[in-house]
Design an enzyme around this catalytic site. Sequence first.
Site, PDB file in Angstrom:
ATOM      1  N   LYS A  45     -26.009  -5.607 -31.081  1.00  0.00           N
ATOM      2  CA  LYS A  45     -26.051  -6.368 -32.332  1.00  0.00           C
ATOM      3  C   LYS A  45     -25.431  -5.515 -33.448  1.00  0.00           C
ATOM      4  CE  LYS A  45     -27.445  -9.282 -35.555  1.00  0.00           C
ATOM      5  NZ  LYS A  45     -26.803 -10.614 -35.725  1.00  0.00           N
ATOM      6  N   PHE A 132     -15.065  -7.842 -37.374  1.00  0.00           N
ATOM      7  CA  PHE A 132     -14.261  -8.386 -38.471  1.00  0.00           C
ATOM      8  C   PHE A 132     -14.378  -9.901 -38.479  1.00  0.00           C
ATOM      9  CE2 PHE A 132     -10.958  -4.672 -38.185  1.00  0.00           C
ATOM     10  CZ  PHE A 132     -11.903  -3.811 -38.716  1.00  0.00           C
ATOM     11  N   CYS A 134     -17.774 -11.936 -38.810  1.00  0.00           N
ATOM     12  CA  CYS A 134     -18.928 -12.690 -39.303  1.00  0.00           C
ATOM     13  C   CYS A 134     -18.524 -13.550 -40.505  1.00  0.00           C
ATOM     14  CB  CYS A 134     -20.048 -11.734 -39.684  1.00  0.00           C
ATOM     15  SG  CYS A 134     -21.501 -12.591 -40.292  1.00  0.00           S
ATOM     16  N   LYS A 172     -13.050  -7.200 -33.056  1.00  0.00           N
ATOM     17  CA  LYS A 172     -13.527  -8.571 -32.881  1.00  0.00           C
ATOM     18  C   LYS A 172     -12.978  -9.454 -33.984  1.00  0.00           C
ATOM     19  CE  LYS A 172     -17.593 -11.370 -31.956  1.00  0.00           C
ATOM     20  NZ  LYS A 172     -18.996 -11.339 -31.537  1.00  0.00           N
ATOM     21  N   THR A 200     -17.848 -16.558 -34.705  1.00  0.00           N
ATOM     22  CA  THR A 200     -18.240 -17.947 -34.969  1.00  0.00           C
ATOM     23  C   THR A 200     -17.308 -18.633 -35.976  1.00  0.00           C
ATOM     24  OG1 THR A 200     -19.777 -17.127 -36.614  1.00  0.00           O
ATOM     25  CG2 THR A 200     -20.651 -17.546 -34.419  1.00  0.00           C
ATOM     26  N   CYS A 341     -14.625 -49.401  -8.927  1.00  0.00           N
ATOM     27  CA  CYS A 341     -14.640 -49.922 -10.295  1.00  0.00           C
ATOM     28  C   CYS A 341     -15.862 -50.805 -10.515  1.00  0.00           C
ATOM     29  CB  CYS A 341     -13.356 -50.727 -10.551  1.00  0.00           C
ATOM     30  SG  CYS A 341     -13.387 -51.629 -12.112  1.00  0.00           S
ATOM     31  N   CYS A 344     -16.741 -52.203 -16.129  1.00  0.00           N
ATOM     32  CA  CYS A 344     -17.219 -52.035 -17.511  1.00  0.00           C
ATOM     33  C   CYS A 344     -16.089 -52.334 -18.496  1.00  0.00           C
ATOM     34  CB  CYS A 344     -17.748 -50.628 -17.735  1.00  0.00           C
ATOM     35  SG  CYS A 344     -16.457 -49.363 -17.716  1.00  0.00           S
ATOM     36  N   CYS A 351      -7.427 -48.597 -24.058  1.00  0.00           N
ATOM     37  CA  CYS A 351      -5.965 -48.657 -24.051  1.00  0.00           C
ATOM     38  C   CYS A 351      -5.466 -49.714 -25.044  1.00  0.00           C
ATOM     39  CB  CYS A 351      -5.457 -48.961 -22.648  1.00  0.00           C
ATOM     40  SG  CYS A 351      -3.659 -48.855 -22.531  1.00  0.00           S
ATOM     41  N   CYS A 399     -13.223 -43.603 -18.333  1.00  0.00           N
ATOM     42  CA  CYS A 399     -13.846 -44.243 -17.160  1.00  0.00           C
ATOM     43  C   CYS A 399     -15.128 -43.505 -16.769  1.00  0.00           C
ATOM     44  CB  CYS A 399     -12.882 -44.235 -15.979  1.00  0.00           C
ATOM     45  SG  CYS A 399     -13.644 -44.969 -14.505  1.00  0.00           S
TER      46      CYS A 399
HETATM   47  C1  FMN Z   1     -27.471 -16.002 -34.335  1.00  0.00           C
HETATM   48  C2  FMN Z   1     -26.162 -15.321 -34.106  1.00  0.00           C
HETATM   49  C3  FMN Z   1     -25.943 -14.051 -34.601  1.00  0.00           C
HETATM   50  C4  FMN Z   1     -24.734 -13.421 -34.365  1.00  0.00           C
HETATM   51  N1  FMN Z   1     -24.572 -12.163 -34.825  1.00  0.00           N
HETATM   52  C5  FMN Z   1     -23.409 -11.500 -34.596  1.00  0.00           C
HETATM   53  C6  FMN Z   1     -23.248 -10.162 -34.982  1.00  0.00           C
HETATM   54  O1  FMN Z   1     -24.135  -9.548 -35.539  1.00  0.00           O
HETATM   55  N2  FMN Z   1     -22.072  -9.569 -34.708  1.00  0.00           N
HETATM   56  C7  FMN Z   1     -21.061 -10.208 -34.065  1.00  0.00           C
HETATM   57  O2  FMN Z   1     -20.020  -9.604 -33.832  1.00  0.00           O
HETATM   58  N3  FMN Z   1     -21.198 -11.488 -33.673  1.00  0.00           N
HETATM   59  C8  FMN Z   1     -22.342 -12.142 -33.916  1.00  0.00           C
HETATM   60  N4  FMN Z   1     -22.497 -13.433 -33.457  1.00  0.00           N
HETATM   61  C9  FMN Z   1     -21.374 -14.096 -32.759  1.00  0.00           C
HETATM   62  C10 FMN Z   1     -21.452 -13.954 -31.263  1.00  0.00           C
HETATM   63  O3  FMN Z   1     -21.356 -12.606 -30.858  1.00  0.00           O
HETATM   64  C11 FMN Z   1     -20.346 -14.743 -30.540  1.00  0.00           C
HETATM   65  O4  FMN Z   1     -19.098 -14.240 -30.954  1.00  0.00           O
HETATM   66  C12 FMN Z   1     -20.383 -16.218 -30.831  1.00  0.00           C
HETATM   67  O5  FMN Z   1     -21.705 -16.669 -30.868  1.00  0.00           O
HETATM   68  C13 FMN Z   1     -19.586 -17.031 -29.801  1.00  0.00           C
HETATM   69  O6  FMN Z   1     -20.105 -16.946 -28.502  1.00  0.00           O
HETATM   70  P1  FMN Z   1     -21.089 -18.063 -27.828  1.00  0.00           P
HETATM   71  O7  FMN Z   1     -20.380 -19.362 -27.918  1.00  0.00           O
HETATM   72  O8  FMN Z   1     -21.317 -17.575 -26.450  1.00  0.00           O
HETATM   73  O9  FMN Z   1     -22.329 -18.062 -28.649  1.00  0.00           O
HETATM   74  C14 FMN Z   1     -23.713 -14.078 -33.660  1.00  0.00           C
HETATM   75  C15 FMN Z   1     -23.949 -15.345 -33.163  1.00  0.00           C
HETATM   76  C16 FMN Z   1     -25.163 -15.968 -33.361  1.00  0.00           C
HETATM   77  C17 FMN Z   1     -25.415 -17.321 -32.787  1.00  0.00           C
END
Ligand code: FMN
Lengths: 438, 482
Positions: A45, A132, A134, A172, A200, A341, A344, A351, A399
Amino acid sequence: MADLSINLAGIKSPNPFWVASAPPSNTAYQCHRAFEAGWGGVVWKTIGEPIVNVSSRYSSLDLNGSRMVGLNNIELITDRAPETNFREIRECKDRWPDHAIIASLMTDTRENWHDYMKASADAGADGVELNFGCPHGMCERGMGSAVGQNPDVIETIVGWVMEVAEIPVIVKLTPNITSINHAARAASRAGANAISLINTINSITQVDLDRMCPEPYVAGQSTHGGYCGPAVKPIALNMVQECAADPEVLIPISGIGGISNWKDAAEFIALGSTSVQVCTAIMHYGFRIVEDMIEGLNDYLDGAGMKSVNELIGRAVQSVQRWETLDLNYKRIASIDYDTCIGCNLCYIACEDGAHQAIALVDPEAKGVGLGPGRLPGKPVPEIKEKECVGCNLCALVCPVDACITMIDVDNGKDRMSWSDYQAKVASGEMKPIPAHP
Amino acid sequence: MPITSLLDPDTAARNMAEIEPQYSPQEALVEAHRCLFCFDAPCIKACPTGIDIPGFIKKIASHNLTGSARTILSSNILGGSCARVCPTSVLCEGACVMLDRDEKPIKIGRLQRYATDHVFDNDLQVLHPPEQKSGKRVALIGGGPASLGCAAELALLGHDAVIFERKPEAGGLNTYGIAYYKLTPEMSLKEVELVKRLGVEIRTGVDVGTDITVAELEKEFDAIFLGVGLGHTYRLDIPGEDLPEVFEALAFIEDLHVNPLHEVAVGKRVAVIGCGNTAIDAVTQAKRLGAEHSVIIYRRGERDMPAYLYEYGLAKRDGAEFIFNAVPVEVLEKDGHVCGLKLARTKVDDNGKLQVIAGSEFELPFDMVIKALGQEKMTDMLKSIVPDVNLTRNGCIERDAATGQTNVPHIFAGGDGANGGSEVVNAVGEGKKAARGIHRLFTNEAIEGPIQWTRMGVVGDKPVGSGLDHPIRVDEHETAFI
Ligand SMILES: Cc1cc2nc3c(=O)[nH]c(=O)nc-3n(C[C@H](O)[C@H](O)[C@H](O)COP(=O)(O)O)c2cc1C
Ligand SMILES: Cc1cc2nc3c(=O)[nH]c(=O)nc-3n(C[C@H](O)[C@H](O)[C@H](O)COP(=O)(O)OP(=O)(O)OC[C@H]3O[C@@H](n4cnc5c(N)ncnc54)[C@H](O)[C@@H]3O)c2cc1C
Ligand code: SF4
Ligand code: SF4
């Protein structure tokens, strides 16, 4: 049994499955559990100046009865002190010498980056990951995606880090950017050993219409959150492939985003990832999911005759090309299996209203296909108008019956011709422009 | 009148076809995705072989069918037949959390079948015994589910296992006794083959006690497992019982397992005495083989019958008829053949005892009578082949429930002969536990488990655990049948 072990820029791991930097990698306790369950690596983390979190932090997108198709969070980096985290990394590394432990870092000044790099190496981490990405909270303080969205800043900070790096450095990346390539190239230029993506995606999952406020709800307010989980997989796959195919990137990739099982993982690897990272699926089901990932990948590799997961890395990258190179003369059309088929007629309306008006409704008895499952006398069945069908796939996608509508190749006797070929042929007068669709 | 077969081959085959065919891939996927993947799932606790149910279902959902089958078969080598014959409404499915929110339980049995069929249909080998053998040899008496479960586990632990079965084929009641529309003998034999492929040797046509003695076995083997099952059906002890159209349920059912279905003789009016699950199997199969009337006669009331509600519903759907609170007092005869039954009415007296009501006799025409009063214990045989082994008061082999060990340290037991008569899955689980008991006797090493990967990484508190050790059994929920 295929060999699942990998080496990502010098970081060795018994398998490509890593726990992503997030709540599941918050503590030594979780790290032990993850390794006991079979994970090959843990990205800790994100470590930094400890933050304070708000209460109520997640919200989700539920679709048709499926929970957490997408997950949104407004949590920041770790709320534990750097000393605590580095001490626990050391403790985990001592117990799991053959597994990968990567310290995820986020800080601001050159000096601080240097300190954290040294602390990570001293703690025995196999590598570091620079966060890089969050997209909430931290970016307001000039960190996280605020860095990842600016290739120049990426280059500067990676440069600082590389000045002192004794262990491999992964950068990242954030997907909240117009072109991922620029960010990836900047990291590569500055000497990063690998990139990981995606973090994210900016999101609001829902609005509570009574309170007129989105979730997660914090005392009458909310904020933009980071989106992840199964829903983001297509976006992540796309970006991973873009980086893998970019001749100006050329460093290994750790793929992240919506991976829930071995198949998702295999797809990321085929599009160029060396390792894959998982967060949401663990937050949903626990570390136990890795057993199916390991077994499923193994069985897949065995079945495909690949002796090592390394043979899979990047195998599908080259199949993704620029649109202008696609063959304009390739043709496929839909074909309906009347034995399955159920009548439905969703394909018809899809289409008719949503695509190219290439399906008719006909009387099954007049058509000679009889009454199949669920077809009452007088109830029509769909029929493909083969001349009109452009082969878009929509009917097969809507389908509800497996393999009822299949898309079949049509041999039209024409040679391969891409858009570029076509442009050249028209310019040289070799052929007339294709008439516009009526 | 003597009875004959009643149906042409096509009709017989159609009537006896499997009642629950294989899922299509899409059906399986949709059902698999319904499973919540519970943690410490109650369904596991209710499976007497402790299959990691959420684990195997999740693998179906992730298209890891081979892995799914491996998860099943490593816990239960007869997972394919159990998927078809387990009374799931009192086992795994009866414990599913879905019932707690008033939804249909996950169709665990059918998903289990889907995954294991993949292995049989594609002839895959998913379990591999160790190359290093211990050199220890175990003789297993009887070739039913208990012995197959025990032998497979022994093979996977590196020991040699040799099964002795008196019948021409192994499989026990799976091959000769389970209702045809649930499990075909062919499927049972495929599973026997699977066990053989693990290196288990099966010697059929050998009756232990007659063809070879236990003393002779003891010379060649280091341990013995008794998987002898149960014996004949209890007698009615009424006049006319030995007429040619009076059958033991098991003999009738065996008949239709070893002969072509359209050659099996069935009465037009069949009476089945008893109302357990075997009686239900007999009455339904008689009906499906062409009987015009197939009637259960039971001495107590509808609410008292020992058959599962699911089975009762099945028989009713098949058009079987039921006469409650009546007992047969005489099988009526005409020209040396059965022509009917004389029955008497019963009632429960104030002390809860069953009484025959004097003067209540009545007669009904039948041309075939099937006795399904439960099976006798193998007491006599056991006393003669293993006289030193203690039996319980009701004639079962006395053994330690956790290890299967009897009072004679190198003799172990499991299955119907030890538990007095239960299900296939219990027999497999007990056989497996005995194999571990035997392994411990040989090596002093205790095998824990089965380790569920869905619990992996969890330190500290003990898992609610698997049903292998102490399977829970649930009441049948009404919702299980809607
Ligand atoms: C609650 C939460 C906290 C996160 N905290 C971090 C973080 O501290 N550092 C980081 O690089 N990514 C963080 N992420 C991103 C995840 O590492 C990951 O890149 C992202 O969730 C996509 O992967 P997933 O679809 O498997 O969740 C966090 C994601 C979540 C859901
Ligand atoms: C009609 C009927 C229907 C059933 N339906 C179901 C069902 O739907 N679902 C379910 O789960 N269970 C069902 N059961 C119960 C299930 O069949 C048994 O619980 C299970 O078969 C017990 O396995 P076992 O190995 O202990 O005994 P068995 O299956 O009886 O096997 C014992 C074997 O040992 C052999 N043997 C015995 N003595 C000797 C000897 N001296 N030498 C050599 N061989 C010997 C026998 O020939 C036999 O093959 C049913 C039972 C019956 C009778
Ligand atoms: S009880 Fe039977 S059907 Fe249910 S999981 Fe166990 S073996 Fe499978
Ligand atoms: S209890 Fe039901 S929902 Fe839960 S794991 Fe078992 S089968 Fe799935």
